[in-house]
Design a protein around this motif. Structure first.
Motif, PDB file in Angstrom:
ATOM      1  N   ASN A 116       0.804  -1.222   0.000  1.00  0.00           N
ATOM      2  CA  ASN A 116       0.000   0.000   0.000  1.00  0.00           C
ATOM      3  C   ASN A 116       0.842   1.279   0.000  1.00  0.00           C
ATOM      4  O   ASN A 116       0.291   2.379   0.007  1.00  0.00           O
ATOM      5  N   SER A 117       2.164   1.132  -0.018  1.00  0.00           N
ATOM      6  CA  SER A 117       3.034   2.308  -0.005  1.00  0.00           C
ATOM      7  C   SER A 117       2.908   3.078  -1.317  1.00  0.00           C
ATOM      8  O   SER A 117       2.736   2.492  -2.386  1.00  0.00           O
ATOM      9  N   THR A 118       3.026   4.390  -1.223  1.00  0.00           N
ATOM     10  CA  THR A 118       3.008   5.237  -2.412  1.00  0.00           C
ATOM     11  C   THR A 118       4.412   5.754  -2.688  1.00  0.00           C
ATOM     12  O   THR A 118       5.196   5.961  -1.763  1.00  0.00           O
ATOM     13  N   LYS A 119       4.717   5.970  -3.947  1.00  0.00           N
ATOM     14  CA  LYS A 119       6.043   6.478  -4.312  1.00  0.00           C
ATOM     15  C   LYS A 119       6.129   7.996  -4.220  1.00  0.00           C
ATOM     16  O   LYS A 119       7.199   8.573  -4.417  1.00  0.00           O
ATOM     17  N   PHE A 120       5.022   8.650  -3.909  1.00  0.00           N
ATOM     18  CA  PHE A 120       4.986  10.110  -3.856  1.00  0.00           C
ATOM     19  C   PHE A 120       5.036  10.629  -2.416  1.00  0.00           C
ATOM     20  O   PHE A 120       4.842   9.885  -1.459  1.00  0.00           O
ATOM     21  N   ILE A 121       5.287  11.923  -2.284  1.00  0.00           N
ATOM     22  CA  ILE A 121       5.329  12.574  -0.973  1.00  0.00           C
ATOM     23  C   ILE A 121       4.001  12.381  -0.241  1.00  0.00           C
ATOM     24  O   ILE A 121       2.929  12.528  -0.832  1.00  0.00           O
ATOM     25  N   THR A 122       4.100  12.074   1.049  1.00  0.00           N
ATOM     26  CA  THR A 122       2.890  11.966   1.872  1.00  0.00           C
ATOM     27  C   THR A 122       2.824  13.010   2.986  1.00  0.00           C
ATOM     28  O   THR A 122       1.750  13.262   3.528  1.00  0.00           O
ATOM     29  N   THR A 123       3.983  13.599   3.325  1.00  0.00           N
ATOM     30  CA  THR A 123       3.999  14.554   4.439  1.00  0.00           C
ATOM     31  C   THR A 123       4.956  15.705   4.157  1.00  0.00           C
ATOM     32  O   THR A 123       6.083  15.478   3.710  1.00  0.00           O
ATOM     33  N   VAL A 124       4.499  16.929   4.416  1.00  0.00           N
ATOM     34  CA  VAL A 124       5.382  18.104   4.444  1.00  0.00           C
ATOM     35  C   VAL A 124       5.568  18.459   5.913  1.00  0.00           C
ATOM     36  O   VAL A 124       4.610  18.793   6.609  1.00  0.00           O
ATOM     37  N   LEU A 139       1.770  30.608  -3.941  1.00  0.00           N
ATOM     38  CA  LEU A 139       2.975  29.843  -4.259  1.00  0.00           C
ATOM     39  C   LEU A 139       4.033  29.936  -3.167  1.00  0.00           C
ATOM     40  O   LEU A 139       5.057  29.247  -3.248  1.00  0.00           O
ATOM     41  N   GLY A 140       3.778  30.748  -2.174  1.00  0.00           N
ATOM     42  CA  GLY A 140       4.734  30.909  -1.084  1.00  0.00           C
ATOM     43  C   GLY A 140       4.030  30.961   0.253  1.00  0.00           C
ATOM     44  O   GLY A 140       4.314  31.831   1.079  1.00  0.00           O
ATOM     45  N   SER A 141       3.151  29.994   0.478  1.00  0.00           N
ATOM     46  CA  SER A 141       2.352  29.967   1.710  1.00  0.00           C
ATOM     47  C   SER A 141       2.400  28.583   2.340  1.00  0.00           C
ATOM     48  O   SER A 141       2.756  27.590   1.691  1.00  0.00           O
ATOM     49  N   LEU A 142       2.002  28.514   3.589  1.00  0.00           N
ATOM     50  CA  LEU A 142       1.962  27.218   4.271  1.00  0.00           C
ATOM     51  C   LEU A 142       0.949  26.288   3.613  1.00  0.00           C
ATOM     52  O   LEU A 142       1.197  25.082   3.480  1.00  0.00           O
ATOM     53  N   ALA A 143      -0.176  26.846   3.187  1.00  0.00           N
ATOM     54  CA  ALA A 143      -1.176  26.026   2.500  1.00  0.00           C
ATOM     55  C   ALA A 143      -0.636  25.552   1.151  1.00  0.00           C
ATOM     56  O   ALA A 143      -0.856  24.408   0.747  1.00  0.00           O
ATOM     57  N   GLY A 144       0.098  26.421   0.469  1.00  0.00           N
ATOM     58  CA  GLY A 144       0.672  26.051  -0.826  1.00  0.00           C
ATOM     59  C   GLY A 144       1.692  24.941  -0.703  1.00  0.00           C
ATOM     60  O   GLY A 144       1.818  24.088  -1.593  1.00  0.00           O
ATOM     61  N   ALA A 145       2.420  24.912   0.419  1.00  0.00           N
ATOM     62  CA  ALA A 145       3.431  23.872   0.626  1.00  0.00           C
ATOM     63  C   ALA A 145       2.802  22.485   0.666  1.00  0.00           C
ATOM     64  O   ALA A 145       3.414  21.499   0.238  1.00  0.00           O
ATOM     65  N   GLN A 146       1.577  22.392   1.150  1.00  0.00           N
ATOM     66  CA  GLN A 146       0.900  21.096   1.223  1.00  0.00           C
ATOM     67  C   GLN A 146       0.519  20.561  -0.155  1.00  0.00           C
ATOM     68  O   GLN A 146       0.224  19.366  -0.308  1.00  0.00           O
ATOM     69  N   LYS A 147       0.557  21.408  -1.153  1.00  0.00           N
ATOM     70  CA  LYS A 147       0.127  21.000  -2.494  1.00  0.00           C
ATOM     71  C   LYS A 147       1.169  20.202  -3.265  1.00  0.00           C
ATOM     72  O   LYS A 147       0.916  19.762  -4.381  1.00  0.00           O
ATOM     73  N   ILE A 148       2.359  20.005  -2.679  1.00  0.00           N
ATOM     74  CA  ILE A 148       3.344  19.140  -3.338  1.00  0.00           C
ATOM     75  C   ILE A 148       3.162  17.684  -2.924  1.00  0.00           C
ATOM     76  O   ILE A 148       3.881  16.802  -3.399  1.00  0.00           O
ATOM     77  N   GLY A 156       0.977  20.996  -7.089  1.00  0.00           N
ATOM     78  CA  GLY A 156       1.242  22.387  -7.427  1.00  0.00           C
ATOM     79  C   GLY A 156       2.666  22.766  -7.076  1.00  0.00           C
ATOM     80  O   GLY A 156       3.380  22.020  -6.395  1.00  0.00           O
ATOM     81  N   LEU A 157       3.083  23.929  -7.517  1.00  0.00           N
ATOM     82  CA  LEU A 157       4.426  24.430  -7.235  1.00  0.00           C
ATOM     83  C   LEU A 157       4.468  25.167  -5.900  1.00  0.00           C
ATOM     84  O   LEU A 157       3.492  25.817  -5.508  1.00  0.00           O
ATOM     85  N   ILE A 158       5.620  25.081  -5.244  1.00  0.00           N
ATOM     86  CA  ILE A 158       5.879  25.907  -4.066  1.00  0.00           C
ATOM     87  C   ILE A 158       7.217  26.595  -4.279  1.00  0.00           C
ATOM     88  O   ILE A 158       8.180  25.980  -4.734  1.00  0.00           O
ATOM     89  N   SER A 159       7.274  27.891  -3.983  1.00  0.00           N
ATOM     90  CA  SER A 159       8.506  28.663  -4.135  1.00  0.00           C
ATOM     91  C   SER A 159       9.250  28.718  -2.803  1.00  0.00           C
ATOM     92  O   SER A 159       8.645  28.908  -1.744  1.00  0.00           O
ATOM     93  N   LEU A 160      10.584  28.575  -2.874  1.00  0.00           N
ATOM     94  CA  LEU A 160      11.406  28.599  -1.659  1.00  0.00           C
ATOM     95  C   LEU A 160      12.045  29.954  -1.410  1.00  0.00           C
ATOM     96  O   LEU A 160      12.779  30.117  -0.428  1.00  0.00           O
ATOM     97  N   GLY A 161      11.771  30.941  -2.275  1.00  0.00           N
ATOM     98  CA  GLY A 161      12.355  32.262  -2.080  1.00  0.00           C
ATOM     99  C   GLY A 161      13.850  32.254  -2.333  1.00  0.00           C
ATOM    100  O   GLY A 161      14.396  31.373  -3.002  1.00  0.00           O
ATOM    101  N   GLY A 162      14.550  33.264  -1.800  1.00  0.00           N
ATOM    102  CA  GLY A 162      15.978  33.431  -2.028  1.00  0.00           C
ATOM    103  C   GLY A 162      16.821  32.385  -1.328  1.00  0.00           C
ATOM    104  O   GLY A 162      16.311  31.359  -0.849  1.00  0.00           O
TER     105      GLY A 162
END
Length: 377
Positions: A116-124, A139-148, A156-162
């Protein structure tokens, strides 16, 4: 007569003492655990104990890695982290002593792969971007980070800034170090004659204390520029919150200072408004050389050959795979020493360049769209 009596009495006393000594013996110990080598588990108790075979008591001493931890008949050992431990026991009395040594191996906890394991991310686990144009937007929010999390065809994409901005994620299992590439990380680079790469450095960690949190030692997956003389190890930068729509100033541990400049396409504070410290933000890591430049009138940021995410890397065949691949065999510790990792549990990606770009395109900021364990087909 008195002298003879004294001699006789001394002889009797000596005989009695000698008989008493003959009846005493060194500790006759019965150990609850007999062997010399054993394997234990993180956060699981091992009960050591020593009894007597002849009913006669004696003194006890237990040592853990050379330090006295108990002076009674038993000692409960609960390893809180993986490693190799030496436990020594000594029993003693007026006649002699008995010693025994245990070598206890505690392996790194592994979360096994199941059907039942998945090859994709399960936790941020954590997301803390450096200042950037997309920070404080979706693209630079806590909610957006969960979209990966999940299937990369739907993430979705998440930006890490500088420089230094990061995200930490994991899977529902331990990623196994197989032959060749082990991890795939997705971004949105551009190739061709007008390349646009935003290189992210990848680090990995094992859950050696078994608590399910990324609070153990991190290892960098050393890419093509790790030994480049222009790469700066142990780089540290501190950003100051401008508290509004204004350039973000920074200083570093190299004696430099500068700004990340705002632009009219993103009219808000570039400093992360969800950072724990709303005055200053200090981030650390390996800083890669700048690849900023122009091809004719077009601004570009070139990719490195291999070993970084969000990069159209030629040696990594990004054009075909459309992801950057990473081999756990590349892992090095903070001193640059290669580390053999059989499995890993956590992945950290951070922006590896300190490049402000310009007010048209913004700063170089690594973007992450998801990741995949290449060991699961």
């Amino acid at each position: 007569m008195k002298k003879s009596y004294l001699i006789v009495m001394l002889g009797i006393a000596t005989l009695i003492y000698s008989c008493k000594k003959d009846n005493e013996s060194a500790p006759d110990v019965n150990l609850a655990i007999k062997g010399e080598t054993m394997t234990a588990k993180v956060n699981t108790k091992v009960a050591f104990a020593a009894g007597t075979n002849n009913g006669k008591g004696f003194n006890h001493q237990w040592k853990l890695d050379g330090k006295v931890v108990s002076e009674v008949y038993n000692y409960s050992f609960t390893p809180t982290t993986a490693g190799t431990y030496v436990i020594e026991y000594k029993a003693s009395n007026s006649v002699g002593s008995f010693s025994h040594k245990y070598t206890v191996t505690v392996p790194v906890p592994v979360v096994e792969i199941t059907p039942n394991s998945t090859k994709f991310i399960t936790t941020v686990f954590d997301y803390l971007p450096a200042p950037g144009q997309f920070v404080n937007e979706s693209l630079g929010s806590l909610a957006g980070a969960q979209k990966i999390i999940g299937d990369v065809s739907k993430t979705g994409l998440i930006s890490l800034g500088g420089f230094g901005g990061y995200i930490i994620f994991g899977f529902d299992h331990s990623v196994v170090n197989n032959t060749g590439a082990d991890l795939a990380i997705y971004g949105n680079p551009i190739g061709g004659t007008t390349p646009w790469a935003e290189p992210g450095i990848v680090m990995v960690s094992q859950d050696v204390n078994g608590n399910g949190k990324p609070d153990d030692e991190w290892y960098e997956l050393a890419g093509s520029e790790y030994n480049n003389p222009l790469t700066i190890k142990n780089y540290e930068i501190t950003y100051t919150n401008p508290k509004g729509f204004a350039n973000v100033s920074w200083t570093d541990n190299q004696g430099n200072s500068g700004t990340y400049d705002v632009n009219n396409f993103h009219k808000h504070n570039f400093y992360p408004e969800f950072a724990p410290d709303q005055e200053k933000l200090t981030l650390k890591g390996t800083m890669l050389p700048s690849t900023w430049g122009k091809n004719g009138s077009i601004f570009i940021n070139s990719a490195f050959p291999w070993g970084y995410t969000d990069s159209w890397s030629i040696d990594d065949d990004y054009a075909t795979k459309r992801y950057n691949s990473f081999d756990l065999d590349w892992a090095v510790d903070k001193n640059g020493k290669k580390i053999a990792l059989n499995t890993i549990d956590f992945v950290k990606v951070y922006t590896g360049q300190r490049e402000k770009g310009n007010t048209l395109l913004g700063e170089i900021s690594t973007e992450v769209k998801g990741a995949m364990d290449l060991g699961i087909k």
